[in-house]
Write a protein that holds these residues in place. Sequence first.
Motif, PDB file in Angstrom:
ATOM      1  N   LEU B  19       0.764  -1.325  -0.058  1.00  0.00           N
ATOM      2  CA  LEU B  19      -0.901  -0.360   0.152  1.00  0.00           C
ATOM      3  C   LEU B  19       1.020   0.934  -0.471  1.00  0.00           C
ATOM      4  O   LEU B  19       1.702   1.872   0.631  1.00  0.00           O
ATOM      5  CB  LEU B  19      -0.916   0.790   1.507  1.00  0.00           C
ATOM      6  N   PRO B  20       1.172   2.562  -0.510  1.00  0.00           N
ATOM      7  CA  PRO B  20       1.156   3.171  -0.499  1.00  0.00           C
ATOM      8  C   PRO B  20       1.228   4.173   0.883  1.00  0.00           C
ATOM      9  O   PRO B  20       0.579   3.793   1.627  1.00  0.00           O
ATOM     10  CB  PRO B  20      -0.053   4.602  -1.325  1.00  0.00           C
ATOM     11  N   ASN B  21       2.448   4.268   1.234  1.00  0.00           N
ATOM     12  CA  ASN B  21       2.868   4.692   2.938  1.00  0.00           C
ATOM     13  C   ASN B  21       2.665   3.700   3.429  1.00  0.00           C
ATOM     14  O   ASN B  21       2.448   4.375   4.880  1.00  0.00           O
ATOM     15  CB  ASN B  21       1.985   6.041   3.357  1.00  0.00           C
ATOM     16  N   SER B  22       2.930   2.539   3.011  1.00  0.00           N
ATOM     17  CA  SER B  22       2.251   1.441   4.593  1.00  0.00           C
ATOM     18  C   SER B  22       2.453   1.541   5.995  1.00  0.00           C
ATOM     19  O   SER B  22       2.328   1.291   6.896  1.00  0.00           O
ATOM     20  CB  SER B  22       2.463  -0.051   3.632  1.00  0.00           C
ATOM     21  N   ALA B  23       3.790   2.274   5.837  1.00  0.00           N
ATOM     22  CA  ALA B  23       4.234   2.181   6.774  1.00  0.00           C
ATOM     23  C   ALA B  23       3.441   3.901   7.955  1.00  0.00           C
ATOM     24  O   ALA B  23       3.920   3.243   9.082  1.00  0.00           O
ATOM     25  CB  ALA B  23       6.021   2.354   6.555  1.00  0.00           C
ATOM     26  N   SER B  24       2.812   4.547   7.238  1.00  0.00           N
ATOM     27  CA  SER B  24       2.559   5.288   8.012  1.00  0.00           C
ATOM     28  C   SER B  24       0.946   4.770   9.031  1.00  0.00           C
ATOM     29  O   SER B  24       0.219   4.199   8.485  1.00  0.00           O
ATOM     30  CB  SER B  24       2.299   6.555   7.121  1.00  0.00           C
ATOM     31  N   ILE B  25       0.992   5.236   9.861  1.00  0.00           N
ATOM     32  CA  ILE B  25      -0.313   5.260  10.513  1.00  0.00           C
ATOM     33  C   ILE B  25      -1.225   5.396  10.314  1.00  0.00           C
ATOM     34  O   ILE B  25      -2.757   4.659  10.952  1.00  0.00           O
ATOM     35  CB  ILE B  25       0.157   6.094  12.432  1.00  0.00           C
ATOM     36  N   ASP B  26      -1.303   6.601   9.267  1.00  0.00           N
ATOM     37  CA  ASP B  26      -3.038   7.059   8.922  1.00  0.00           C
ATOM     38  C   ASP B  26      -2.917   5.902   7.729  1.00  0.00           C
ATOM     39  O   ASP B  26      -4.116   5.321   7.889  1.00  0.00           O
ATOM     40  CB  ASP B  26      -2.277   8.708   7.338  1.00  0.00           C
ATOM     41  N   THR B  27      -1.996   5.270   7.004  1.00  0.00           N
ATOM     42  CA  THR B  27      -2.404   3.831   5.780  1.00  0.00           C
ATOM     43  C   THR B  27      -2.764   2.805   7.392  1.00  0.00           C
ATOM     44  O   THR B  27      -3.606   2.301   7.029  1.00  0.00           O
ATOM     45  CB  THR B  27      -1.306   3.515   5.484  1.00  0.00           C
ATOM     46  N   ILE B 139      13.212   3.643  10.661  1.00  0.00           N
ATOM     47  CA  ILE B 139      11.917   3.604  10.472  1.00  0.00           C
ATOM     48  C   ILE B 139      10.771   3.143  11.947  1.00  0.00           C
ATOM     49  O   ILE B 139       9.763   4.088  11.901  1.00  0.00           O
ATOM     50  CB  ILE B 139      11.933   2.181   9.653  1.00  0.00           C
ATOM     51  N   MET B 140      11.301   2.068  12.670  1.00  0.00           N
ATOM     52  CA  MET B 140      10.647   2.293  13.964  1.00  0.00           C
ATOM     53  C   MET B 140      10.663   3.591  14.921  1.00  0.00           C
ATOM     54  O   MET B 140       9.545   3.228  15.618  1.00  0.00           O
ATOM     55  CB  MET B 140      11.575   0.797  14.608  1.00  0.00           C
ATOM     56  N   ASP B 141      11.104   3.905  15.305  1.00  0.00           N
ATOM     57  CA  ASP B 141      11.557   4.998  16.002  1.00  0.00           C
ATOM     58  C   ASP B 141      10.351   6.174  15.387  1.00  0.00           C
ATOM     59  O   ASP B 141       9.491   7.284  15.925  1.00  0.00           O
ATOM     60  CB  ASP B 141      12.879   5.556  15.878  1.00  0.00           C
ATOM     61  N   LYS B 142      10.207   6.649  14.028  1.00  0.00           N
ATOM     62  CA  LYS B 142       9.532   6.967  13.254  1.00  0.00           C
ATOM     63  C   LYS B 142       7.521   7.116  13.609  1.00  0.00           C
ATOM     64  O   LYS B 142       7.342   7.394  14.167  1.00  0.00           O
ATOM     65  CB  LYS B 142       9.608   7.281  12.111  1.00  0.00           C
ATOM     66  N   ALA B 143       7.674   5.834  13.634  1.00  0.00           N
ATOM     67  CA  ALA B 143       6.245   5.041  13.681  1.00  0.00           C
ATOM     68  C   ALA B 143       5.732   5.132  15.286  1.00  0.00           C
ATOM     69  O   ALA B 143       4.685   4.945  15.379  1.00  0.00           O
ATOM     70  CB  ALA B 143       6.673   3.166  13.270  1.00  0.00           C
ATOM     71  N   LEU B 144       7.229   5.120  16.338  1.00  0.00           N
ATOM     72  CA  LEU B 144       6.994   5.470  17.475  1.00  0.00           C
ATOM     73  C   LEU B 144       6.253   6.506  17.988  1.00  0.00           C
ATOM     74  O   LEU B 144       5.333   7.118  18.887  1.00  0.00           O
ATOM     75  CB  LEU B 144       8.408   4.799  18.488  1.00  0.00           C
ATOM     76  N   ALA B 145       7.103   7.553  17.221  1.00  0.00           N
ATOM     77  CA  ALA B 145       6.910   8.951  17.287  1.00  0.00           C
ATOM     78  C   ALA B 145       5.229   8.814  17.178  1.00  0.00           C
ATOM     79  O   ALA B 145       4.243   9.823  17.573  1.00  0.00           O
ATOM     80  CB  ALA B 145       6.990   9.630  16.693  1.00  0.00           C
ATOM     81  N   GLU B 146       4.918   8.524  15.850  1.00  0.00           N
ATOM     82  CA  GLU B 146       3.721   8.729  15.081  1.00  0.00           C
ATOM     83  C   GLU B 146       2.678   7.818  16.384  1.00  0.00           C
ATOM     84  O   GLU B 146       1.621   8.866  16.595  1.00  0.00           O
ATOM     85  CB  GLU B 146       3.759   8.186  13.775  1.00  0.00           C
ATOM     86  N   ALA B 147       2.944   6.588  16.852  1.00  0.00           N
ATOM     87  CA  ALA B 147       1.818   5.852  17.170  1.00  0.00           C
ATOM     88  C   ALA B 147       1.782   7.177  19.086  1.00  0.00           C
ATOM     89  O   ALA B 147       0.906   7.597  19.548  1.00  0.00           O
ATOM     90  CB  ALA B 147       2.467   4.790  18.219  1.00  0.00           C
ATOM     91  N   TYR B 148       3.069   7.804  19.508  1.00  0.00           N
ATOM     92  CA  TYR B 148       2.946   8.764  20.775  1.00  0.00           C
ATOM     93  C   TYR B 148       2.151   9.987  20.333  1.00  0.00           C
ATOM     94  O   TYR B 148       1.128   9.937  21.287  1.00  0.00           O
ATOM     95  CB  TYR B 148       4.064   8.962  20.840  1.00  0.00           C
TER      96      TYR B 148
END
Lengths: 702, 436
Positions: B19-27, B139-148
């Motif tokens: 999926l486009p931007n599959s790593a983002s929290i929005d997706t 990548i993981m740190d970015k995802a964690l920041a998004e989750a926070y």
Amino acid sequence: MSTSTAAPPTVVNFTVDGRQLSAPPGTLLIDACKRAGIEIPAFCYYEGYSLQAACRMCLVEVEKMPKLQTACTLPVMEGMIVRSETEQIHKARKGTLEFLLTNHPLDCPVCDKGGECELQDMVFRYGAGESRFTEIKNHEPERQWSPVVFYDPARCILCYRCVRACNEGMGVGALGVTNRGVVSEIAPNMVDHLDCDECGACIDICPVGALTSNTYRYKTRPWEMQHVGTVCTHCSNGCKTTLGVRNDEIVRGNNRDRSGINGEFLCVKGRYGFDVSTNEERVTSPMIRINGKLEAVSWSKALGFVAEKFRSVSTAGGSFGVVAGPHLTNEELFYLQKFTRAGLKTSNLDHARSGDLVTLLDALSGKTDALATSDDCYNTKAALVIGSDLSQQHPFLAFQLRADVRHHKANIYTVTPGPVREAKYSAQSIEVPVGGEFDALRNLTETLKGEQELVILFGDSIKGQRVRDLVEWASGLGIPVKYVCLVDYSNSRGAMDMGVMPNLLPGYEVDPHPGMSLGQMLSHETLDVLWVVGANPLRGKTLASKQAFVVTQTMFLEETSERADVVFPSASAYEKNGTVTNVTGQVQRLKAAVRTMGAKTDLEICGLLAKELGLAVEIGVWSHDVVFKEIHKSVRGYNVPLPILITGGAAATNPVNGRVAVDVRIEDIQSAGDTLFTSGELGRYSKLLTSVPEFPGALYKR
Amino acid sequence: MFNEPHPDEVRIITKRFGLPNSASIDTYLAHEGYVAFMKAAEMTPEAIIEELKVSSLRGRGGAGFPTGLKWSFIPRDNPKPKYVVVNADESEPGTCKDRLLIENDPHQLIEGCLIAARTIGCKLGYIYIRGEYRYLIDIMDKALAEAYAHGYLGKNIKGTGIDFDLYTHSGAGAYECGEESALLESLEGKRGVPRIRPPFPAVSGLYASPTVLNNVETFCSVPAILRMGGQAYADLGTPKNGGTRMLCVSGHVNRPGVYEIPLGFSMQKMIYDVCGGIRGGKKLKAVIPGGSSSPVLKADECDFPMDYDNYARMKTMAGSGGMMVMDEDTDIVKVALRTMRFYAHESCGWCIPCREGTTWLRKILTRMDEGTGRRADIDLIHELAKNMLGRTFCPLGDAAAMPTIGFVEKFREEFEARLRETVVPVTSPDQLIAIG
């Protein structure tokens, strides 16, 4: 007692090789087997230290377990059926030894450990007759880590005993592991050298010849030595040490047989401090000052000269002052005090005092068993250290407390003027300047009331009235309290017990005719004779009396001997028999290991002098066993079971149980503040102690 | 690495891949993201564990231990803090699935951790990422920041009253730290050597506290199980082998890559259909089915439904899903040497059989490969590997021994073929005289 419901079992029954055995729950299989006389081989397992399960030598078969199990990690379980000597196990041990020998050099003929090497023993018992390893061995050159420690990585089998002994046992943590896999090796804390206690525990605990000591390496084979079990006389802790002697030379000190109160513990002084006895500066002949210079003379001439002088001073009603060293044996001290009081008719007798045991005994009067032994320091549920850098000044007691924390989860509290190693594992550590101890203690009161028992170890900052205050404060805690009054030297305690004090006779009986204390003697302007036996009171001090005739019995020409008119060469503690009493009141036997040409024991010198003065009959025979018999009979607390002493054990003395109503001059009580690397007058003549980079060390060092 | 999907795949945990931007929290949120966690917040811990037990999810890190059972071992009345630790120290040769899961769908992992935290009552977790996967930490740190930022981590997550913090931690390049107890030592800042077990991490793990420690893929499977229900997940696979798993196929196949397949999928179909058969029309020689530690399978053994129990029946293991396919031209001695070089390099040195055994074997295999092997060496290799097997401190020794035993037993003729007559180039006597 309420009715107990489902009390945990106190014993577990199991079978090893068909033998029915039992042990308390939680006992490791390897220990339980050892107690039953079944040997399960192991390199990495070491009683008292954390488990590794790394060497895989202790594998055994346990029924209902599919794989071989390590006996060093397996607690015994009810009904467990174990086999320790099957073909499968022998094959596993043989396989492991074959792996070990792939990179281990076969230099047994030149290795220090040859003959007492655990790997050698194991290969002899389980190993293959020939090697299948035809590849090139990994090799790394040997390294010197300190004036004491050498490491040969090729010989190392990586059992990590040294790492644990240093970290857990000594509380230093100077050793670790570097690299990975087959090129792993033990590494020192300063990359290429050690900054540590230099105690050599790592060397002793090494099962192979990977760690060797500079004093012993390439000197002898183990079977060529005689092993003399004696007591280290550098500090007051009284550690048993076994001296390896070859051709009248001490080449090694250790306590691998774990006899004695200290088990295997020894510090740098106990293991390597024996070289004072071979220092070339030793006095080897009696000397008389002739035209301002000390000249060697015969024994008879020197003894006659001193006797003549003593006699004339005595006839003229002159004053004598006698100073004894706290390194002398009980026999020497007892004989000397008798000589002084009965022969010279004076009580001007003292030693360098380092702890106020006298006031403690007085304050405790009526309380039995209030003095702690070194065993109590290991078994107590809580301990409080006041005003001592224990790891430096009393290394064995500090070791006991560390083991107590490890094995019994004890709570240690410290109240000291500076940082101490105990802070790393203590429940609470308080730093207060000298004099502020009681403020800190008041803050601890509520916490300590929650403990079940307490051992209080206190240094020389608690003396006189402050000892009474301490006892009063502690009795308010409402829990059983025991005390250790910390003193400096190997027989500081014995010197007090033997009445080498101006106001107390042997056994703390009050002297009806008190004499001068050490300080008073030195400042007495018309003192006629100062007789110094095994001490150096003039270091940093002056003798007020210009006319005094000074006699010393010494190993070295130190400051007091510089002032002396007559000097007698005396034997070191490694050269005499007798007994000494350690800081916790345990009396142990000193055994002569070597002889040194020219020197006589202080007991013999005193005896010869008594004979010369015609006092021999009155004072008695100057043989250590005869004098000990008298001590045993007459000194309170020394009626100890003789079998303990004879077999090299430590017998607890119980000095007094009643008032000791004398005035204590607290200005005379002062610890010398020795560190791990100094030992009063003796330490500076040990080439090894003075050669380590950590020398001289400092107390309360961050 | 992640190929075009194959119709035989069942995409449960990889469904957002591509999926486009599959790593983002929005997706992630747009595709059922954090639904399972919100569901878990309503469930009791017992119900979650029961759901996992029904799903018959088994650990995807290699040992295949039932996950529900593992989580149920956590003593929840223990007063100590509890921890969730993710084993992302993916180092088994042939395995490359966890990196894809983190790279493409990091929030799925976070959600798995959240559910674990909810189950055991834990407030703090760590993701231990292999040192070489440096880029994944970002990548993981970015995802964690998004989750926070979206309130899925931190205090009182989405009003559920659940607090949970999650951090990444980097390994330093040691295979050994993939072993769970060595990982915990490393995470605590110590040398990465394994611990004595028992106690197991569930009782005494990180900082001697109860710890749930699972592989990335295992955690990633949990949200799907809660969404679709344990039974539906279990039905994807075979009895006691629920759900799907990711298989990392490498080697001499036409379409190597990572595929999500249901458990019990046929190995023949995997090689010849999904992966498009052997490269260049060659014949299959051998398959290493579950990472380099699993014993090799000969071509005629490669036809069975791939679930944990059938791997075991074939005397090999499912391992971490690193399936290496080798064609007829493969030199097994070289494979054995390459494998042993890896283990000799990675042995931590803690115990004797592994430390000394791997290096000795490496030395013998090197000689064998160079053509200076002796006949006795073949049996010696076999026997030394047997001497290591089952006697080492941790599974690394077994991991080195098992494949070696397999290579010698199944391909002995290849080792024998390496024993050539020693050829010493000797000049003729005349020439010697001439030189002399």
